[in-house]
Write a protein that holds these residues in place. Structure first.
Motif: not given
Length: 65
Positions: A27-36
């Motif tokens: 969750t969070g506005s920058q969740a894509h960083i952890a996703h990658v």
């Protein structure tokens, strides 16, 4: 100068049906960083912000204990 924080939260939990698997909900506005990062480490995407890491091999019963 203040370093900006990353707005990302990762909730890890045991998979509800497989004892040797872990789920990650991002969750969070920058969740894509952890996703990658998780995808690069062989986590499997099962929904938009949900990934699963499972151990399925001949040692699975040993590690499940």
């Amino acid at each position: 100068m203040t370093t900006p924080t990353i707005d990302t939260h990762v909730r890890l939990d045991a998979h509800p049906h497989h004892s040797s698997a872990v789920t990650a909900v991002l969750t969070g506005s920058q969740a894509h960083i952890a996703h990658v990062g998780l995808e690069a480490d062989n986590w499997c995407v099962v929904a938009k912000n949900t990934l699963v890491l499972a151990r399925i091999d001949h040692e699975e019963p040993y590690w499940a204990q």
